[in-house]
Structure formats: C-alpha cells, structure tokens
Design a protein around this motif. Structure first.
Motif, PDB file in Angstrom:
ATOM      1  N   GLN A 357       0.828  -1.206   0.000  1.00  0.00           N
ATOM      2  CA  GLN A 357       0.000   0.000   0.000  1.00  0.00           C
ATOM      3  C   GLN A 357       0.866   1.262   0.000  1.00  0.00           C
ATOM      4  O   GLN A 357       0.571   2.217  -0.734  1.00  0.00           O
ATOM      5  N   LYS A 358       1.919   1.264   0.797  1.00  0.00           N
ATOM      6  CA  LYS A 358       2.813   2.417   0.847  1.00  0.00           C
ATOM      7  C   LYS A 358       3.452   2.671  -0.517  1.00  0.00           C
ATOM      8  O   LYS A 358       3.589   3.820  -0.957  1.00  0.00           O
ATOM      9  N   SER A 359       3.807   1.603  -1.201  1.00  0.00           N
ATOM     10  CA  SER A 359       4.413   1.737  -2.529  1.00  0.00           C
ATOM     11  C   SER A 359       3.433   2.345  -3.521  1.00  0.00           C
ATOM     12  O   SER A 359       3.813   3.156  -4.370  1.00  0.00           O
ATOM     13  N   ALA A 360       2.160   1.965  -3.403  1.00  0.00           N
ATOM     14  CA  ALA A 360       1.138   2.514  -4.300  1.00  0.00           C
ATOM     15  C   ALA A 360       0.939   4.006  -4.041  1.00  0.00           C
ATOM     16  O   ALA A 360       0.812   4.815  -4.972  1.00  0.00           O
ATOM     17  N   VAL A 361       0.933   4.394  -2.772  1.00  0.00           N
ATOM     18  CA  VAL A 361       0.743   5.808  -2.411  1.00  0.00           C
ATOM     19  C   VAL A 361       1.918   6.649  -2.883  1.00  0.00           C
ATOM     20  O   VAL A 361       1.748   7.755  -3.426  1.00  0.00           O
ATOM     21  N   ASN A 362       3.119   6.133  -2.698  1.00  0.00           N
ATOM     22  CA  ASN A 362       4.320   6.914  -3.014  1.00  0.00           C
ATOM     23  C   ASN A 362       4.680   6.938  -4.492  1.00  0.00           C
ATOM     24  O   ASN A 362       5.608   7.625  -4.887  1.00  0.00           O
ATOM     25  N   GLY A 363       3.955   6.213  -5.286  1.00  0.00           N
ATOM     26  CA  GLY A 363       4.326   6.114  -6.695  1.00  0.00           C
ATOM     27  C   GLY A 363       3.447   6.915  -7.634  1.00  0.00           C
ATOM     28  O   GLY A 363       3.495   6.713  -8.856  1.00  0.00           O
ATOM     29  N   PHE A 364       2.650   7.838  -7.108  1.00  0.00           N
ATOM     30  CA  PHE A 364       1.745   8.658  -7.929  1.00  0.00           C
ATOM     31  C   PHE A 364       0.803   7.804  -8.775  1.00  0.00           C
ATOM     32  O   PHE A 364       0.439   8.164  -9.889  1.00  0.00           O
ATOM     33  N   GLN A 390       2.395  18.597 -14.062  1.00  0.00           N
ATOM     34  CA  GLN A 390       3.095  19.666 -13.337  1.00  0.00           C
ATOM     35  C   GLN A 390       3.045  19.442 -11.827  1.00  0.00           C
ATOM     36  O   GLN A 390       4.032  19.672 -11.112  1.00  0.00           O
ATOM     37  N   ILE A 391       1.900  18.937 -11.352  1.00  0.00           N
ATOM     38  CA  ILE A 391       1.762  18.654  -9.917  1.00  0.00           C
ATOM     39  C   ILE A 391       2.706  17.523  -9.500  1.00  0.00           C
ATOM     40  O   ILE A 391       3.361  17.595  -8.447  1.00  0.00           O
ATOM     41  N   VAL A 392       2.793  16.496 -10.325  1.00  0.00           N
ATOM     42  CA  VAL A 392       3.700  15.378 -10.025  1.00  0.00           C
ATOM     43  C   VAL A 392       5.145  15.877  -9.949  1.00  0.00           C
ATOM     44  O   VAL A 392       5.893  15.509  -9.034  1.00  0.00           O
ATOM     45  N   LEU A 393       5.530  16.726 -10.895  1.00  0.00           N
ATOM     46  CA  LEU A 393       6.887  17.279 -10.881  1.00  0.00           C
ATOM     47  C   LEU A 393       7.126  18.068  -9.590  1.00  0.00           C
ATOM     48  O   LEU A 393       8.183  17.947  -8.955  1.00  0.00           O
ATOM     49  N   ILE A 402       0.659  13.403  -4.006  1.00  0.00           N
ATOM     50  CA  ILE A 402      -0.329  14.388  -4.463  1.00  0.00           C
ATOM     51  C   ILE A 402      -1.304  14.729  -3.349  1.00  0.00           C
ATOM     52  O   ILE A 402      -1.615  15.897  -3.106  1.00  0.00           O
ATOM     53  N   ASP A 403      -1.789  13.691  -2.661  1.00  0.00           N
ATOM     54  CA  ASP A 403      -2.805  13.938  -1.640  1.00  0.00           C
ATOM     55  C   ASP A 403      -2.229  14.525  -0.351  1.00  0.00           C
ATOM     56  O   ASP A 403      -2.961  14.780   0.605  1.00  0.00           O
ATOM     57  N   GLU A 404      -0.907  14.763  -0.315  1.00  0.00           N
ATOM     58  CA  GLU A 404      -0.295  15.454   0.816  1.00  0.00           C
ATOM     59  C   GLU A 404      -0.245  16.978   0.597  1.00  0.00           C
ATOM     60  O   GLU A 404       0.063  17.731   1.530  1.00  0.00           O
ATOM     61  N   LEU A 405      -0.532  17.398  -0.621  1.00  0.00           N
ATOM     62  CA  LEU A 405      -0.566  18.833  -0.905  1.00  0.00           C
ATOM     63  C   LEU A 405      -1.855  19.442  -0.353  1.00  0.00           C
ATOM     64  O   LEU A 405      -2.936  18.826  -0.437  1.00  0.00           O
ATOM     65  N   ASP A 406      -1.766  20.644   0.207  1.00  0.00           N
ATOM     66  CA  ASP A 406      -2.986  21.281   0.706  1.00  0.00           C
ATOM     67  C   ASP A 406      -3.775  21.849  -0.468  1.00  0.00           C
ATOM     68  O   ASP A 406      -3.274  21.992  -1.592  1.00  0.00           O
ATOM     69  N   ILE A 425      -9.027  10.777  -4.979  1.00  0.00           N
ATOM     70  CA  ILE A 425      -7.747  10.152  -5.347  1.00  0.00           C
ATOM     71  C   ILE A 425      -7.202   9.247  -4.234  1.00  0.00           C
ATOM     72  O   ILE A 425      -6.028   8.844  -4.275  1.00  0.00           O
ATOM     73  N   SER A 426      -8.033   8.889  -3.278  1.00  0.00           N
ATOM     74  CA  SER A 426      -7.594   7.906  -2.286  1.00  0.00           C
ATOM     75  C   SER A 426      -7.454   6.547  -2.972  1.00  0.00           C
ATOM     76  O   SER A 426      -8.122   6.277  -3.982  1.00  0.00           O
ATOM     77  N   LEU A 427      -6.583   5.680  -2.451  1.00  0.00           N
ATOM     78  CA  LEU A 427      -6.386   4.367  -3.060  1.00  0.00           C
ATOM     79  C   LEU A 427      -7.698   3.606  -3.149  1.00  0.00           C
ATOM     80  O   LEU A 427      -8.001   2.991  -4.177  1.00  0.00           O
ATOM     81  N   LYS A 428      -8.458   3.647  -2.067  1.00  0.00           N
ATOM     82  CA  LYS A 428      -9.720   2.912  -2.036  1.00  0.00           C
ATOM     83  C   LYS A 428     -10.648   3.378  -3.148  1.00  0.00           C
ATOM     84  O   LYS A 428     -11.209   2.563  -3.889  1.00  0.00           O
TER      85      LYS A 428
END
Length: 461
Positions: A357-364, A390-393, A402-406, A425-428
């Motif tokens: 799950q962590k890998s999925a979150v951290n991989g955009f 641009q957001i990914v960059l 992405i979901d850590e950005l305010d 954009i949550s994994l679920k």
C-alpha cells in the motif's frame, strides 16, 4: 545383446553402434505403458481367434510377473536389451516359452512404440492439467483473501495505477486457465490409437482396431497407418503448451523475485523455498523462483530440438524419431516439477500489505484519477493531463504525494480543485470506482471470482 531381429544378419553389431542405437536407458520409463498396450493387443488377438485363450492367459500371467518383479527390484532393466520392448518380450519368452513368442503377432515395434509414447504422454497431459488446476485453486484462494490488499500496478516496471493483489493474481489465473484448456484440447486431439498400423502399411491379420482402442480408453483408431507410426504432433503440441505454461511461470517467478528484493519487500518467501549464501550470512535467496525462471530456456530448447528433428523426415518411420523421447521426458519432468514447486511456494508466501500500500501511495499511481477528477469538473483531458504532470513534478521536488498537498497549493495549479479531491484520489476510491468487467474493483472482482469457481467446477471437472 538381446534383440528382436537378427535373422537377416550374419555379423555382429559393433558395440559402439549398439549403444548408439539402443534406447533402453531412457525408454525404460515406458514399461507400464508397454505392458498396458500389450495386454490390450493380446486381448484383441484372443477375441479374434488369432491366438488361443490359453496363450492369452499365459501371456497375461507372464506380463504381470515381470511388472511385479521390476517393481520389487527383483528384476532389473539393463543395457543388455536394446529397448524396453525387447526387455519385456525376452523375459516373457524366458518365463512362459513359445506362448510368449505370439504376443507380437500382427504388430510392429513402430506401432508399438507409437502407442507406448501416446499412452505415456496422455497420462502426463492429465497429470499436468491436475497440477494446473491445483495452481488455479491456490490463486483463487489468494484472490479471495486479498480483495482489499492495495498495491501498485506497473507498466514498463514503472508504477502506473493502483489496484489490488487479488486483481494482479487474477491475471495469472487467466494465463493458467488457458494452459488448462490447452491440456484439455491436446488430450482430445491425441486420443486415437495407433496400434494395428503395423510398420507402416497395416497387417494382413484380421485385427479389431476399434476394440483395441476401446480397451485402452481411446476415442477410436487412427485412420492412416503411415501417419500413425510417424506422427509426433501430439508431442509437439504438448511440449509447446508446456513451453507457454513455463513462460507464465517464469513471468510469475520474475515478479516474486522482484517483490522479494530488499527494495520492494512485498513478499517473504518461506524458508522451505529459499537458500542461503556460503559467504554472506544475511542472504536469503529466492533460488526456487530463479530456477523456475531458468528451466524455461531448457524447456524451450527441448521443443526446438524435436521440431528440428521432425522437419526433414520423409514418411513413414525413421530412427530419427527415437530422439523424441529424451527431450520430451526432460520437458515433462522439468515443467511438472516447476509447477509443483511454484504452487507450493506461492501457497506459503507472506504478503506485506503495508509495504504494498505504501508503494502505491508513493508512486503517484493516483495521477490518472486526479486528471479524471479535473475532467469531471469540466477541464479538457489534455489540459488536465498537463496540470497533473506539473503537480507530479512539484511533488517530486518536494518529496511528497499528491494527496499530501494542501488545497491552496493544488488551486495554484488549477482552480477547479476542491475538498473532494482527497477522497477522489484515495487508493480505495481509485480502485473501487473501477467496476467494469475485468477491472480491480471489489464488485467486479467478486463476479470474476464467481465465474472462475464455475470454470473449475464445469470445465475442469
């Protein structure tokens, strides 16, 4: 030298030529098939009155005693004999006398070996299908267990979109399902009896080929005596199917090897299917998975060897065809061992759900869903694609997801963002809203699992 021929010859066969010509060292595994075929042939000969019932019973008793003595170790198959056929016949004659000389009536070694190899291969096709079914059942159990185990999906070995372990394993279920169907199809096509074809032109004896075929569980007799003794298509089909199956195993093995690496840590391989290093005490190597991957080239080579042997052979039988056995046996043995070991290894794998799950979150992996979010808000897809890029960059530079950005930061890239972006954009959500047939959403997966259970009950019963 115990041989079934010699009347035409004056001189002795050179020992090196004898050894080069002999097949006893590898065709001895056809012993049971040869006895099975001989019993059916003798049963038919007696039914047609070509031999007496007394001779039939004597032959049956002799064959049974040979089998029992070989199984107990009292009788050993040695290189004194040219092949398994001469071993059986010579020992039979020694035990029951002249009645044993009648067993070969109306039969050639050509149709005899064609039958033996077909019987043996037919058994192996069935065994392989059962092993594939065991793999499918294991995969199905794991799918049910991991419907909500989130992980990244990959293309080009780059994280692409989120999915579930159940969905990922489902891809392999489809591969092995096709393998199982190939075995079923091969069995149906090969299930015709060549016995009675003689050397190549049949026989003048009034044989009942339909009866022999029935006794041996075949659909019927083969319909051309020349093709009967020179056909190895069924072997090529089986070895081709084994090669495809082995390719599937190799792909799966490669993923297990990657997942087991320190960088991924998606799985832990059980100690029973790992080995250590002779110099580095910390190592736990995925040797079984690596050997499954490595055996694939060998099985491909077996197939190519037989294809090459068969490509230039004129009708009907030629001694070249003796080369079918070693490569076929090698492919069968290795493929079946790989399937058994890999299935057992898969059953005992420990899946690290948190790491996946962590890998999925951290991989955009939710980037596509973020773009789709903007499209729903009215942004053209190509513009949305550019915005998310641009957001990914920006996230890469800030080392965040992405979901850590305010929301304020997101709105700087596009004003259409709102508070609902985080749920979107949550994994679920990314996984669960994918509900088309074949997609990873739980609802879609449950339907597929039900279909696969039905497949195992209906098609593979």
């Amino acid at each position: 030298m115990a041989q079934l021929w010699g009347g035409r010859f004056k001189g002795k066969t050179d020992q090196l030529a004898w050894d080069f010509n002999a097949s006893i060292s590898f065709d001895k595994r056809l012993l049971e098939a040869d006895v099975r075929g001989s019993r059916a042939h003798v049963e038919m000969l007696a039914k047609k009155g070509i031999i007496t019932n007394e001779d039939k019973e004597a032959i049956f008793k002799g064959l049974d005693s040979i089998m029992a003595d070989v199984e107990s170790g009292k009788l050993v198959i040695t290189t004194e004999y040219e092949d398994v056929h001469s071993f059986i016949e010579a020992n039979l004659i020694d035990r029951i006398g002249d009645a044993g000389k009648k067993m070969h009536t109306g039969r050639s070694r050509n149709d005899q070996v064609a039958l033996d190899m077909r019987l043996y291969t037919r058994d192996k096709v069935e065994e392989t299908q059962e092993l594939i079914i065991d793999m499918l059942k294991t995969l199905l159990d794991l799918q049910k267990e991991h419907l909500d185990t989130y992980m990244p999906g990959f293309t080009h070995l780059q994280k692409a979109q989120p999915l579930t372990l159940a969905h990922h394993l489902g891809a392999y279920f489809e591969m092995f399902k096709r393998d199982a169907l190939r075995m079923k199809d091969i069995y149906k096509r090969m299930n015709y009896c060549p016995l009675g074809a003689g050397a190549l032109a049949g026989t003048t004896y009034d044989l009942d080929r339909e009866y022999t075929a029935q006794l041996l569980g075949f659909e019927g007799p083969t319909l051309n005596s020349m093709d009967s003794v020179s056909d190895r298509d069924y072997l090529l089909e089986f070895m081709s199917a084994l090669s495809i199956m082995q390719m599937h195993l190799s792909r799966f093995a490669e993923e297990v090897i990657i997942w087991n690496s320190n960088e991924y840590q998606f799985v832990t391989i059980d100690d029973a299917y790992s080995t250590g290093s002779s110099i580095m005490p910390q190592k736990k190597n995925p040797d079984i998975a690596e050997l499954v991957r490595g055996k694939t080239g060998r099985i491909y080579g077996d197939l190519m060897s037989l294809l090459t042997t068969m490509k230039g052979i004129p009708l009907a039988y030629n001694k070249d065809m003796q080369e079918d056995k070693e490569v076929a046996f090698d492919a069968m043995d290795n493929a079946m061992n790989c399937l058994i070991l890999f299935t057992d290894m898969l059953r005992t794998l420990k899946f690290n759900k948190d790491a996946m799950q962590k890998s999925a979150v951290n991989g955009f992996t939710n980037a596509t869903d973020a773009a789709d979010y903007l499209v729903v808000k009215g942004v053209p897809f190509r513009d949305a694609h550019s915005v998310i890029g641009q957001i990914v960059l920006h996230c890469i530079e800030k080392d965040c997801a992405i979901d850590e950005l305010d929301l304020e930061t997101l709105k700087k890239f596009d004003p259409h963002f709102d508070n609902d972006i985080y749920d979107a954009i949550s994994l679920k959500t990314c996984v669960e809203k994918r509900l088309t047939v074949g997609a990873p959403g739980i609802g879609a997966m449950e339907k597929v699992i039900a279909e696969n259970e039905k497949f195992l009950l209906d098609e593979m019963a």
